[in-house]
Design an enzyme around this catalytic site. Structure first.
Site, mmCIF file in Angstrom:
data_model
loop_
_atom_site.group_PDB
_atom_site.id
_atom_site.type_symbol
_atom_site.label_atom_id
_atom_site.label_comp_id
_atom_site.label_asym_id
_atom_site.label_seq_id
_atom_site.Cartn_x
_atom_site.Cartn_y
_atom_site.Cartn_z
ATOM 1 N N ARG A 170 16.901 -26.063 -8.241
ATOM 2 C CA ARG A 170 16.982 -27.266 -7.275
ATOM 3 C C ARG A 170 17.324 -26.961 -5.804
ATOM 4 N NH1 ARG A 170 18.090 -31.953 -9.197
ATOM 5 N NH2 ARG A 170 19.980 -32.209 -8.217
ATOM 6 N N ARG A 174 14.821 -21.843 3.129
ATOM 7 C CA ARG A 174 13.763 -22.046 3.741
ATOM 8 C C ARG A 174 13.879 -21.021 5.064
ATOM 9 N NH1 ARG A 174 15.149 -27.754 3.801
ATOM 10 N NH2 ARG A 174 13.911 -28.630 2.031
ATOM 11 N N ARG A 248 29.420 -32.620 -18.578
ATOM 12 C CA ARG A 248 30.306 -32.353 -17.406
ATOM 13 C C ARG A 248 30.433 -33.921 -16.930
ATOM 14 N NH1 ARG A 248 32.341 -28.523 -16.615
ATOM 15 N NH2 ARG A 248 33.212 -28.954 -14.538
ATOM 16 N N ARG A 280 32.822 -31.976 -3.094
ATOM 17 C CA ARG A 280 32.204 -32.611 -1.723
ATOM 18 C C ARG A 280 32.840 -33.800 -1.494
ATOM 19 N NH1 ARG A 280 26.089 -33.425 -4.726
ATOM 20 N NH2 ARG A 280 26.899 -34.512 -6.545
ATOM 21 N N GLU A 305 34.888 -35.759 -4.548
ATOM 22 C CA GLU A 305 34.219 -35.677 -5.836
ATOM 23 C C GLU A 305 34.634 -34.219 -6.545
ATOM 24 O OE1 GLU A 305 30.001 -36.747 -6.021
ATOM 25 O OE2 GLU A 305 29.750 -34.889 -7.364
ATOM 26 N N TYR A 356 18.856 -33.232 -17.627
ATOM 27 C CA TYR A 356 19.015 -33.830 -16.174
ATOM 28 C C TYR A 356 18.019 -34.663 -15.593
ATOM 29 C CZ TYR A 356 20.895 -34.186 -11.748
ATOM 30 O OH TYR A 356 21.224 -34.836 -10.189
ATOM 31 N N ASP A 358 16.585 -37.060 -12.551
ATOM 32 C CA ASP A 358 16.776 -37.939 -11.430
ATOM 33 C C ASP A 358 16.323 -39.303 -11.533
ATOM 34 O OD1 ASP A 358 17.758 -36.097 -9.801
ATOM 35 O OD2 ASP A 358 16.064 -35.255 -9.026
HETATM 36 P P1 FAD Z 1 22.088 -44.292 -17.177
HETATM 37 O O1 FAD Z 1 22.020 -44.597 -15.865
HETATM 38 O O2 FAD Z 1 23.308 -43.049 -17.443
HETATM 39 O O3 FAD Z 1 22.076 -45.572 -18.223
HETATM 40 C C1 FAD Z 1 22.501 -45.519 -19.522
HETATM 41 C C2 FAD Z 1 23.189 -46.887 -19.974
HETATM 42 O O4 FAD Z 1 23.547 -47.008 -21.361
HETATM 43 C C3 FAD Z 1 24.546 -46.867 -19.215
HETATM 44 O O5 FAD Z 1 24.609 -48.073 -18.398
HETATM 45 C C4 FAD Z 1 25.545 -46.969 -20.453
HETATM 46 O O6 FAD Z 1 26.601 -47.807 -20.217
HETATM 47 C C5 FAD Z 1 24.666 -47.547 -21.277
HETATM 48 N N1 FAD Z 1 25.246 -47.017 -23.082
HETATM 49 C C6 FAD Z 1 25.471 -46.037 -23.375
HETATM 50 N N2 FAD Z 1 25.842 -46.397 -24.675
HETATM 51 C C7 FAD Z 1 25.811 -47.506 -25.406
HETATM 52 C C8 FAD Z 1 26.048 -48.198 -26.171
HETATM 53 N N3 FAD Z 1 26.408 -47.462 -27.366
HETATM 54 N N4 FAD Z 1 25.831 -49.525 -26.219
HETATM 55 C C9 FAD Z 1 25.516 -50.245 -25.151
HETATM 56 N N5 FAD Z 1 24.955 -49.614 -23.815
HETATM 57 C C10 FAD Z 1 25.154 -48.143 -23.834
HETATM 58 N N6 FAD Z 1 19.342 -39.217 -9.238
HETATM 59 C C11 FAD Z 1 18.422 -39.230 -8.137
HETATM 60 O O7 FAD Z 1 17.470 -39.538 -8.348
HETATM 61 N N7 FAD Z 1 19.268 -39.195 -7.087
HETATM 62 C C12 FAD Z 1 20.552 -38.810 -7.038
HETATM 63 O O8 FAD Z 1 20.989 -38.742 -5.936
HETATM 64 C C13 FAD Z 1 21.285 -38.906 -8.228
HETATM 65 N N8 FAD Z 1 22.545 -38.557 -8.135
HETATM 66 C C14 FAD Z 1 23.191 -38.462 -9.149
HETATM 67 C C15 FAD Z 1 24.606 -38.457 -8.967
HETATM 68 C C16 FAD Z 1 25.535 -38.294 -10.238
HETATM 69 C C17 FAD Z 1 26.729 -38.211 -9.824
HETATM 70 C C18 FAD Z 1 24.955 -38.752 -11.312
HETATM 71 C C19 FAD Z 1 25.598 -38.708 -12.493
HETATM 72 C C20 FAD Z 1 23.547 -39.038 -11.681
HETATM 73 C C21 FAD Z 1 22.760 -39.132 -10.260
HETATM 74 N N9 FAD Z 1 21.505 -39.176 -10.311
HETATM 75 C C22 FAD Z 1 20.673 -39.183 -9.179
HETATM 76 C C23 FAD Z 1 20.713 -39.489 -11.723
HETATM 77 C C24 FAD Z 1 20.386 -41.114 -12.034
HETATM 78 O O9 FAD Z 1 21.961 -41.579 -12.275
HETATM 79 C C25 FAD Z 1 19.937 -40.981 -13.348
HETATM 80 O O10 FAD Z 1 18.569 -40.721 -13.037
HETATM 81 C C26 FAD Z 1 19.686 -42.490 -14.046
HETATM 82 O O11 FAD Z 1 20.886 -43.068 -13.909
HETATM 83 C C27 FAD Z 1 19.098 -42.111 -15.430
HETATM 84 O O12 FAD Z 1 19.069 -43.497 -15.875
HETATM 85 P P2 FAD Z 1 19.120 -43.655 -17.600
HETATM 86 O O13 FAD Z 1 18.667 -45.222 -17.937
HETATM 87 O O14 FAD Z 1 18.334 -42.764 -18.300
HETATM 88 O O15 FAD Z 1 20.886 -43.483 -17.914
HETATM 89 N N1 UDP Z 2 24.705 -25.791 -5.726
HETATM 90 C C1 UDP Z 2 25.382 -24.862 -5.167
HETATM 91 N N2 UDP Z 2 25.954 -24.884 -3.710
HETATM 92 C C2 UDP Z 2 26.031 -26.006 -3.278
HETATM 93 C C3 UDP Z 2 25.294 -27.194 -3.561
HETATM 94 C C4 UDP Z 2 24.727 -26.917 -4.844
HETATM 95 O O1 UDP Z 2 25.338 -23.647 -5.736
HETATM 96 O O2 UDP Z 2 26.527 -25.984 -1.961
HETATM 97 C C5 UDP Z 2 24.049 -25.563 -6.736
HETATM 98 C C6 UDP Z 2 24.841 -25.914 -7.968
HETATM 99 O O3 UDP Z 2 24.530 -25.164 -9.089
HETATM 100 C C7 UDP Z 2 24.591 -27.602 -8.158
HETATM 101 C C8 UDP Z 2 22.892 -27.340 -7.955
HETATM 102 O O4 UDP Z 2 22.990 -26.541 -6.956
HETATM 103 O O5 UDP Z 2 24.793 -27.885 -9.604
HETATM 104 C C9 UDP Z 2 22.514 -28.945 -7.752
HETATM 105 O O6 UDP Z 2 23.220 -29.332 -6.766
HETATM 106 P P1 UDP Z 2 22.855 -30.824 -6.011
HETATM 107 O O7 UDP Z 2 24.011 -31.055 -5.020
HETATM 108 O O8 UDP Z 2 21.528 -30.776 -5.426
HETATM 109 O O9 UDP Z 2 22.546 -31.629 -7.122
HETATM 110 P P2 UDP Z 2 23.674 -32.592 -7.802
HETATM 111 O O10 UDP Z 2 25.057 -32.330 -8.036
HETATM 112 O O11 UDP Z 2 23.945 -33.888 -6.562
HETATM 113 O O12 UDP Z 2 23.012 -33.433 -8.943
#
Ligand code: FAD
Ligand code: UDP
Length: 390
Positions: A170, A174, A248, A280, A305, A356, A358
């Protein structure tokens, strides 16, 4: 029935309601829809904060882009990340500006390429077996030790030699000054926020969303044979019978600063020194420069965070890609196939497949699951396919 109202669950529900004219019941354990993409306005400042960590939308999948644009317009926000290490701030990801600043010289692209080739010669990328080897093979040891090792130690608390090399794919490197974080064709943030977007997906009259309902509290009352798309944690569904999958979690420390309107001048700064406890800091006003006239001049919202292993009651955020977890996942894959056959339940999304994903991947996967599994089942009675693939 759809369990979970994140992007995966809502996409399946929306397609089923609008394309098949079938009724969908969505159960959501939390008090709000949207899963981890949910956002809310911080009341004192009016600044939109993503409650479960900053979410940046980006995709090169045209089908996904067209699909999501039915529910929201996007701003022209382009994500850029800066990295702080030993008192200096670098333009991230690894690019010519960072390389020049780090080594204290101005290299041409060719010179920088030659330098990094020399520093990374000790390992061939195709032979890299783990995260450390992959990173060193791409960027060499000095940059690995400054920008990757400490950050990963905090992010994963797992020896980088035990983590999958895939994690580091990921991070692009560059040999120019381009510091856009994403390479995708389409990028932006929803103009009126994530929650408005998510609510529009759930708006169809065939969709009924019940909040504060845990599927496992009423699983026994669901009529046998009801088709269920489950997007909660895979191991929880099977009562952890093959062991707990490791996750995690993140802790978010949110603070309203009242002595400045601009804390760091940009939306995200990574803290790469191992002795700084957080990974971060996000400053949410910078995600929406187009809202500046609505944001206060003298206050700002920051979120620190922290990353750690999830305990039983913590939110599971990132699957941990180790040998042991992969072995457990294999056992759950088998159980999932049986569950589809015997009880008409299929699994999807980030928690349901222990992958994982997005947002664009969760949506793309849900569109495929709808096409390949849900629609054939509901229209032709085809058996639900219980593989964890879309
Ligand atoms: P979730 O969004 O996790 O939805 C699952 C839902 O199921 C939750 O609301 C939960 O409460 C519910 N659930 C679970 N168990 C039960 C149960 N027993 N009964 C009823 N409900 C239940 N993606 C990006 O594209 N860009 C980003 O910058 C990005 N940043 C992220 C940063 C973080 C910290 C995290 C954790 C994720 C990030 N993502 C990002 C990923 C993004 O959150 C996910 O792709 C997206 O949320 C996936 O959707 P989902 O429906 O699979 O799961
Ligand atoms: N990472 C790293 N140094 C940084 C930022 C990211 O080593 O300063 C690595 C780390 O393994 C992280 C992965 O790149 O888990 C993805 O990071 P990114 O911030 O893109 O993803 P996010 O944590 O937002 O899902």
């Amino acid at each position: 029935m759809v369990v979970g109202s994140g992007f995966f669950g809502l996409t399946v529900a929306e397609r089923t309601a609008s394309q098949l004219n079938k009724r969908v019941l969505v159960l959501e354990r939390r008090s709000h829809i949207g899963g981890n993409a949910y956002s809310e306005v911080e009341p004192e400042t009016g600044i939109e904060v993503h409650r479960y960590g900053a979410h940046l939308f980006h995709t090169s999948n045209k089908r996904v882009w067209e699909y999501v644009n039915q529910f929201t317009d996007f701003t022209n926000y382009q994500h850029r990340v800066f990295a702080r290490y030993q008192g200096q701030v670098y333009a991230f990801p690894m690019n010519l500006a960072l390389i020049n600043q780090f080594f204290g010289r101005s290299f041409t692209p060719d010179e920088a390429r030659a330098l990094i080739a020399e520093q990374s010669a000790e390992i061939d990328t195709k032979d890299a077996q783990n995260l450390e080897e992959k990173a060193v093979s791409l960027i060499g040891r000095p940059l690995y030790e400054a920008f990757i090792r400490g950050y990963n130690a905090k992010q994963w608390q797992t020896d980088p030699r035990e983590l999958s090399p895939a994690i580091i794919t990921r991070l692009p490197v560059r040999y120019n000054f381009n510091n856009r974080y994403f390479n995708d064709d389409f990028e932006g943030l929803p103009v009126d926020g994530y929650t408005a977007w998510l609510e529009r997906m759930a708006e169809h009259e065939n969709i009924d969303v019940r909040l504060n309902v845990d599927y496992f509290d009423l699983q026994d009352q669901i009529p046998a044979g009801t088709p269920v798309v489950y997007t909660g944690p895979l191991d929880r569904y099977f009562d952890y019978s093959a062991g707990r999958l490791g996750w995690r979690t993140l802790d978010f420390e949110q603070e309203v600063l009242r002595d400045t309107g601009d804390f760091q001048g940009t939306s995200v700064v990574n803290y790469n020194d191992e002795d700084v406890p957080y990974t971060r800091i996000h400053e949410f006003r910078h995600f929406h420069p187009e809202r500046e006239d609505r944001h206060p001049k003298d206050k700002t919202v920051i979120v620190r965070e922290y990353s750690r292993f999830a305990e039983d009651d913590d939110e599971p955020y990132y699957p941990i890609n180790t040998e042991e977890n992969r072995a457990k996942l294999e056992r759950y894959r088998e159980l999932a196939k049986i569950e589809a056959k015997e009880r008409n339940v299929i699994f999807g999304g980030r928690l349901g497949t222990y992958k994982y994903l997005d947002m664009h991947m969760a949506i793309g996967s849900a569109l495929s699951v709808f096409d390949n599994k849900v629609a054939p089942h509901l229209t032709e009675g085809a058996p639900l396919d219980g593989s964890l693939d879309a």
